[in-house]
Structures are given as C-alpha cells and as structure tokens.
Design a protein around this motif. Structure first.
Motif, mmCIF file in Angstrom:
data_model
loop_
_atom_site.group_PDB
_atom_site.id
_atom_site.type_symbol
_atom_site.label_atom_id
_atom_site.label_comp_id
_atom_site.label_asym_id
_atom_site.label_seq_id
_atom_site.Cartn_x
_atom_site.Cartn_y
_atom_site.Cartn_z
ATOM 1 N N ALA A 204 0.834 -1.193 0.000
ATOM 2 C CA ALA A 204 0.000 0.000 0.000
ATOM 3 C C ALA A 204 0.875 1.252 0.000
ATOM 4 N N SER A 205 0.234 2.397 -0.115
ATOM 5 C CA SER A 205 0.936 3.685 -0.034
ATOM 6 C C SER A 205 1.212 4.009 1.422
ATOM 7 N N PHE A 206 2.454 3.850 1.836
ATOM 8 C CA PHE A 206 2.843 4.136 3.209
ATOM 9 C C PHE A 206 3.321 5.574 3.309
ATOM 10 N N PRO A 207 3.223 6.209 4.464
ATOM 11 C CA PRO A 207 2.765 5.634 5.718
ATOM 12 C C PRO A 207 1.247 5.503 5.745
ATOM 13 N N LEU A 208 0.776 4.502 6.508
ATOM 14 C CA LEU A 208 -0.643 4.358 6.781
ATOM 15 C C LEU A 208 -0.955 5.270 7.959
ATOM 16 N N THR A 209 -2.189 5.720 8.031
ATOM 17 C CA THR A 209 -2.569 6.598 9.135
ATOM 18 C C THR A 209 -3.838 6.104 9.800
ATOM 19 N N ILE A 210 -3.893 6.339 11.096
ATOM 20 C CA ILE A 210 -5.099 6.075 11.879
ATOM 21 C C ILE A 210 -5.349 7.327 12.705
ATOM 22 N N SER A 211 -6.579 7.778 12.698
ATOM 23 C CA SER A 211 -6.941 8.956 13.461
ATOM 24 C C SER A 211 -8.218 8.662 14.239
ATOM 25 N N ARG A 212 -8.186 8.942 15.526
ATOM 26 C CA ARG A 212 -9.389 8.775 16.363
ATOM 27 C C ARG A 212 -9.622 10.096 17.077
#
Length: 143
Positions: free
Chosen positions: A28-36
């Motif tokens: 995948a296109s890194f970086p992956l992100t997670i936001s909460r």
C-alpha cells in the motif's frame, strides 16, 4: 500507416492476492494513518505506520513509538490497498458532541474504519489504539 513504439510491452501485473514464495505481496501507499477523534473521553489520537511496522502515535497522553507485529501489519496493508487517494469519509454529518470518529488512511485517501472496504482491519486498528494508549507492559500488537 503503421505506428510502432520503441521498447518492450509492459509486463503483466500479478493479482494482489498471489501468495507465491517468489512474488512479494502488493504494498500500500505508506505511511498508513489512523486517526481517532471525539467520544466522551475526548480522544485525539494520530498514528503513522511505516512499511517496516514502525508506529509513531501522538495521543493526548503524549508520544508513543512501538513496532507492529508482522501479521497485524499484513492485515493493515491488505486493507490499505482498498483505499484510493481520492477516498474521503462519507456518512451523516457529526451531530452529537460525543461522536467518535476512527479513520484509516493510505496515501492521501481516508475512510472510516467501519467502511466495508477496510472493515477487516477494524479489530487490528482498535487493538493498536488500545496499545498506544495503555501501559507498555500490556501491549499486544505493538511492542
């Protein structure tokens, strides 16, 4: 009249689900992100995941670094392949002050973690969020 091009034809691209020992899985296109963001607890978590499993998390409790296990990274990579740069979260507008939004992204695209395209990664995302917000000794996926 005939036109010819210099060079060779493009090589065939193997399907992403190929699991041959000689072929690397699609990345995948890194970086992956997670936001909460939001919720009664007032979460503000932002995670950046590198292709080597390195995680940098910025939470309201501070900054955390850890390394994600290979199996969890593979799950996130597979889900991230479903995220396109033009994807943006859709759904009803936020109406409650305690609404919790958890977003998962790759490249410039972002989707809600419960979107059917990335829902398979939701258990990993939730555990990863718990890991970076809890004590180091209780982490399960990111040590």
């Amino acid at each position: 009249m005939t036109l010819t091009a210099c060079g060779t034809a493009d090589p065939p691209i193997p399907p992403a689900t190929t699991t041959s020992s000689t072929t690397a899985p699609a990345k995948a296109s890194f970086p992956l992100t997670i936001s909460r963001v939001g919720g009664i607890a007032g979460f503000t978590d932002n995670l950046s995941i590198q292709d080597d499993g390195g995680v940098l998390a910025v939470t309201k409790n501070g900054q955390v670094t850890c390394t994600l296990d290979e199996a969890s990274l593979a799950v996130l990579n597979e889900a991230a392949l479903q995220v396109h740069d033009t994807d943006q979260p859709t759904g009803p507008p936020q109406t409650a002050s305690d609404q919790l939004d958890v977003l998962f992204g790759a490249g410039t695209g972002m989707l809600r973690v419960n979107d059917p395209r990335v829902a398979g990664a939701e258990p990993v995302v939730n555990q990863l969020l718990a890991d970076v917000n809890g004590p180091k000794a209780s982490r399960k996926l990111c040590t």
